[in-house]
Design a protein around this motif. Structure first.
Motif, PDB file in Angstrom:
ATOM      1  N   UNK A  59     -35.118 -53.460 -18.074  1.00 39.10           N
ATOM      2  CA  UNK A  59     -36.456 -53.905 -18.460  1.00 39.10           C
ATOM      3  C   UNK A  59     -37.460 -52.754 -18.508  1.00 39.10           C
ATOM      4  N   UNK A  60     -37.043 -51.595 -18.009  1.00 41.67           N
ATOM      5  CA  UNK A  60     -37.901 -50.399 -18.019  1.00 41.67           C
ATOM      6  C   UNK A  60     -37.078 -49.241 -18.565  1.00 41.67           C
ATOM      7  N   UNK A  61     -36.979 -49.114 -19.890  1.00 42.33           N
ATOM      8  CA  UNK A  61     -36.073 -48.128 -20.507  1.00 42.33           C
ATOM      9  C   UNK A  61     -36.239 -46.709 -19.992  1.00 42.33           C
ATOM     10  N   UNK A  62     -37.474 -46.263 -19.822  1.00 41.27           N
ATOM     11  CA  UNK A  62     -37.682 -44.902 -19.348  1.00 41.27           C
ATOM     12  C   UNK A  62     -37.110 -44.690 -17.964  1.00 41.27           C
ATOM     13  N   UNK A  63     -37.306 -45.671 -17.082  1.00 45.32           N
ATOM     14  CA  UNK A  63     -36.781 -45.575 -15.727  1.00 45.32           C
ATOM     15  C   UNK A  63     -35.256 -45.618 -15.731  1.00 45.32           C
ATOM     16  N   UNK A  64     -34.682 -46.409 -16.634  1.00 41.74           N
ATOM     17  CA  UNK A  64     -33.223 -46.454 -16.753  1.00 41.74           C
ATOM     18  C   UNK A  64     -32.661 -45.074 -17.077  1.00 41.74           C
ATOM     19  N   UNK A  89     -25.971 -49.923 -22.433  1.00 37.92           N
ATOM     20  CA  UNK A  89     -27.352 -50.113 -21.953  1.00 37.92           C
ATOM     21  C   UNK A  89     -28.255 -48.985 -22.443  1.00 37.92           C
ATOM     22  N   UNK A  90     -27.730 -47.765 -22.466  1.00 36.38           N
ATOM     23  CA  UNK A  90     -28.514 -46.628 -22.933  1.00 36.38           C
ATOM     24  C   UNK A  90     -28.841 -46.794 -24.413  1.00 36.38           C
ATOM     25  N   UNK A  91     -27.876 -47.248 -25.212  1.00 37.87           N
ATOM     26  CA  UNK A  91     -28.099 -47.444 -26.642  1.00 37.87           C
ATOM     27  C   UNK A  91     -29.220 -48.446 -26.888  1.00 37.87           C
ATOM     28  N   UNK A  92     -29.313 -49.468 -26.038  1.00 37.06           N
ATOM     29  CA  UNK A  92     -30.373 -50.459 -26.191  1.00 37.06           C
ATOM     30  C   UNK A  92     -31.728 -49.912 -25.748  1.00 37.06           C
ATOM     31  N   UNK A  93     -31.703 -48.928 -24.839  1.00 36.85           N
ATOM     32  CA  UNK A  93     -32.956 -48.429 -24.260  1.00 36.85           C
ATOM     33  C   UNK A  93     -33.573 -47.281 -25.038  1.00 36.85           C
ATOM     34  N   UNK A  94     -32.758 -46.412 -25.646  1.00 34.47           N
ATOM     35  CA  UNK A  94     -33.290 -45.157 -26.194  1.00 34.47           C
ATOM     36  C   UNK A  94     -34.373 -45.332 -27.261  1.00 34.47           C
ATOM     37  N   UNK A  95     -34.365 -46.390 -28.092  1.00 30.29           N
ATOM     38  CA  UNK A  95     -35.452 -46.498 -29.069  1.00 30.29           C
ATOM     39  C   UNK A  95     -36.836 -46.617 -28.439  1.00 30.29           C
ATOM     40  N   UNK A  96     -36.889 -47.049 -27.171  1.00 29.42           N
ATOM     41  CA  UNK A  96     -38.178 -47.252 -26.500  1.00 29.42           C
ATOM     42  C   UNK A  96     -38.566 -46.085 -25.594  1.00 29.42           C
ATOM     43  N   UNK A  97     -37.775 -45.011 -25.603  1.00 35.09           N
ATOM     44  CA  UNK A  97     -38.001 -43.892 -24.680  1.00 35.09           C
ATOM     45  C   UNK A  97     -38.509 -42.691 -25.463  1.00 35.09           C
ATOM     46  N   UNK A  98     -39.438 -41.953 -24.888  1.00 40.98           N
ATOM     47  CA  UNK A  98     -40.011 -40.790 -25.563  1.00 40.98           C
ATOM     48  C   UNK A  98     -38.959 -39.711 -25.780  1.00 40.98           C
TER      49      UNK A  98
END
Length: 680
Positions: A328-333, A351-360
């Motif tokens: 729920x917190x992509x950057x923290x993941x 999980x990383x693939x789902x998170x990276x679009x929302x991470x700087x």
């Protein structure tokens, strides 16, 4: 502000003065710039040629570039013929003792009590007379100074460049941004860095304009700290000022509009919130959620943060629950990947693939750099904060599984490739291939590169220097160097306690900087047997790096037959300000590679002692840091070029060129602009 713009951009704002004949002044300007290693562009010379008040305009340009490379002060070494005729250390000390006896001073055993020690015994003019003129060389640096727009246009341009930076700014750039925000037009901008948002909002707060882009409680705390003249990064405590009633209302109203789910962040800065509450008087205003913020700070209300929930999951050995919370917190993941891999989390790549679009992009690059240094064991862990403080600990972590790391690296790289801009052709200058893509701003100065960047240059002689000027009390800085062999084993040192060692020569100890003081160290390539030379600046006594009026470190190179005085502006390769909380500065380290030198930027500060820091006491730590810096794998421009190669070129897209400095066309992407190629 005109001088600031020239130093920051090497663009000279145009003059709005009356037209006239400034042709003679234009030629004088070009000659003066060449002596400092600069060259005026054709457009700049034409502009000066057509000004009536050309002399004042040209003098400002010369003054700015001299400040940029540290040439404004008089760099007068203790031994006026340096690097020649420097005596042996003991012989020099005995000479100082004899001089004291001849003057009727009883020696006490303290060098500082000897009249001749640490105080330059000759004038600057006498030092100049002891040196022949510099013989120009094709190897000398030439940096072009260009004509910009009007002062108002350049203010707005620099303001927008700093405000929209994709990486956090260095302290000096944050100060400049605050000054520019009061002068520039407050236009709608995409400001990705929260510290920059706080700086802009602090100006709006004082001017009673609406605040923008405030969506966490920490945003408000940063804003209050900046508006109080404190630390917007929140790394140092801030003494909050008394806010006017409209300011208190604006801050509390901003807090009241933040989602309740964000209240868990209050615990990270609990004490700061309690101090701020004493200034804002939240009970006087009808903002319930704002009052909840201070209730959480006083522990009258519980709000658990994402980080707290993750810690509970790890404490209960429930790794899968930790992953589900972090999702729920992509950057923290992304920041917890190392820990998750060590604890056996499964299917992390998904999980990383789902998170990276929302991470700087900045976080993605830092993740790549971290993971690629974790598949092999290391002898020590070197930690460096954004404030450049460093400490070392044993590395007792098990290396990560290469296959699991490779899966995540592929996912992150694919996302970065997707973000790269379209291009028809990519040209990368060889000199920037070993430059690290910046994740934070770097020190103020000239030719300064991000930590880990490597810069190669020619020259028979490497000369580095420190210059400082005390503010309120006598201050003694000591320039020293640790000499290491190819296995990073100690070979010797050069400092005030050892003026010469194996082809390396010290210019002499200066212990008072009322009017500024400079120390140099010379390394002759053909005489020195050291593979690595690690300069350091020790605060022996007096004011620290953050307290003196000015302090800088720089280095230059020249051939043996060039002669010249100890400080020649045209031979300066880089000059960096020294600002840090520690008492020992490690700006850069040098490596001898055949007929050339390479410098690797460190930008680190050791805590040191409150008094009496010496190279003999910290040389072992310096060895570890030097070895770790060279062995570490960094995300460099060469790596960025490889990512571009995975993205097909587009015929209609613009060409991209990456280099250290702008060319005549002004289309080069410089080091400070690399982050924009990885736009989110």
């Amino acid at each position: 502000m005109r001088t600031t713009i020239i130093k920051k951009t090497l663009r000279v704002p145009t003059s709005g003065g009356a037209p006239g004949d400034g042709a003679v002044v234009a030629r004088q300007l070009d000659a003066a710039l060449i002596r400092s290693g600069f060259k005026a562009s054709r457009e700049l010379l034409e502009h000066v040629s057509n000004l009536a008040a050309a002399e004042e305009f040209a003098a400002e340009v010369v003054r700015a570039v001299k400040e940029l490379i540290g040439a404004r002060g008089q760099h007068n070494p203790y031994f006026k013929e340096f690097p020649h005729n420097v005596p042996g250390t003991l012989a020099f000390w005995w000479e100082c003792v004899r001089d004291a006896v001849e003057q009727g001073v009883e020696p006490t055993g303290n060098l500082l009590d000897l009249p001749k020690y640490g105080r330059v015994q000759h004038s600057y003019e006498e030092m100049l007379a002891a040196h022949d003129d510099l013989i120009p060389s094709l190897k000398d640096r030439v940096t072009v100074v260009r004509l910009g727009g009007t002062l108002e246009e350049e203010v707005q341009r620099l303001f927008e460049e700093l405000a929209t930076s994709p990486i956090p700014l260095a302290e000096n750039d944050r100060t400049v941004l605050g000054e520019l925000a009061m002068l520039a037009e407050d236009v709608e901008l995409d400001v990705p860095v929260r510290e920059n948002r706080a700086i802009l909002n602090a100006v709006r707060l004082v001017a009673q304009r609406p605040l923008r882009d405030v969506d966490t409680v920490t945003d408000v705390l940063r804003l209050a700290a900046e508006a109080s003249g404190g630390d917007v990064t929140l790394e140092e405590p801030t003494r909050f000022r008394s806010f006017r009633r409209p300011e208190r209302r604006a801050l509390l109203q901003a807090l009241d509009q933040i989602a309740e789910s964000k209240l868990g962040d209050v615990g990270q800065h609990r004490e700061a919130w309690k101090r701020l509450g004493e200034r804002l008087h939240p009970h006087e205003y009808p903002f319930d959620r704002a009052q909840d913020v201070f209730a959480v700070a006083r522990r009258e209300k519980v709000a658990r943060s994402f980080a707290g929930q993750v810690e509970m999951a790890f404490a209960e050995n429930d790794v899968e629950r930790a992953v589900s919370i972090l999702a729920k917190a992509p950057g923290l993941l992304l920041r917890q990947l190392d820990r998750l891999l060590r604890n056996g989390a499964e299917d992390l790549a998904t999980h990383v693939a789902a998170a990276v679009p929302e991470v700087s992009s900045r976080v993605l690059v830092s993740v790549l750099e971290h993971l690629e240094n974790r598949t092999t064991p290391d002898t020590a862990r070197v930690f460096a904060t954004r404030a450049r403080k460093v400490w070392i600990a044993d590395d007792d972590r098990e290396p990560l599984e290469p296959e699991a790391v490779a899966q995540i690296v592929e996912v992150v790289e694919n996302e970065l490739v997707r973000r790269l801009p379209e291009y028809s052709e990519l040209v990368v200058d060889d000199e920037v291939l070993d430059v690290v893509v910046p994740l934070t701003g770097v020190e103020e100065g000239f030719g300064v590169l991000p930590r880990g960047s490597k810069l190669s240059f020619d020259g028979d002689v490497l000369r580095f220097f420190v210059h400082w000027r005390q503010q309120a009390k006598r201050t003694d800085y000591d320039l020293s160097a640790v000499l290491l062999n190819e296995r990073f084993e100690y070979k010797g040192q050069v400092s005030w306690t050892q003026l010469k060692d194996g082809g390396v020569v010290h210019s002499g100890d200066v212990t008072d900087a009322s009017n500024g003081a400079t120390e140099f160290i010379d390394v002759q390539r053909i005489k020195s047997t050291a593979k690595y030379v690690v300069p350091q600046v020790n605060v022996y006594s007096g004011e620290g790096f953050d307290d003196v009026a000015e302090s800088m470190f720089g280095f230059m190179s020249r051939d043996l037959d060039q002669m010249g005085k100890p400080f020649e502006p045209s031979t300066v390769r880089a000059r960096s300000s020294m600002r840090g909380k520690g008492k020992v500065a490690l700006p850069v380290m040098f490596e001898r590679e055949g007929d050339t030198w390479s410098g690797t930027w460190l930008h680190l500060y050791l805590r040191g002692s409150s008094w009496g820091n010496r190279v003999e006491e910290n040389r072992d730590v310096v060895k570890l840091i030097a070895a770790a810096a060279l062995r570490r794998k960094y995300f460099t421009v060469a790596r960025l070029r490889d990512l571009f190669a995975r993205k097909e070129s587009t015929v209609d897209a613009p060409a991209i060129r990456v280099g250290l400095a702008q060319d005549e066309t002004g289309t080069v992407t410089t080091v400070s602009e690399l982050g924009k190629l990885l736009s989110d």
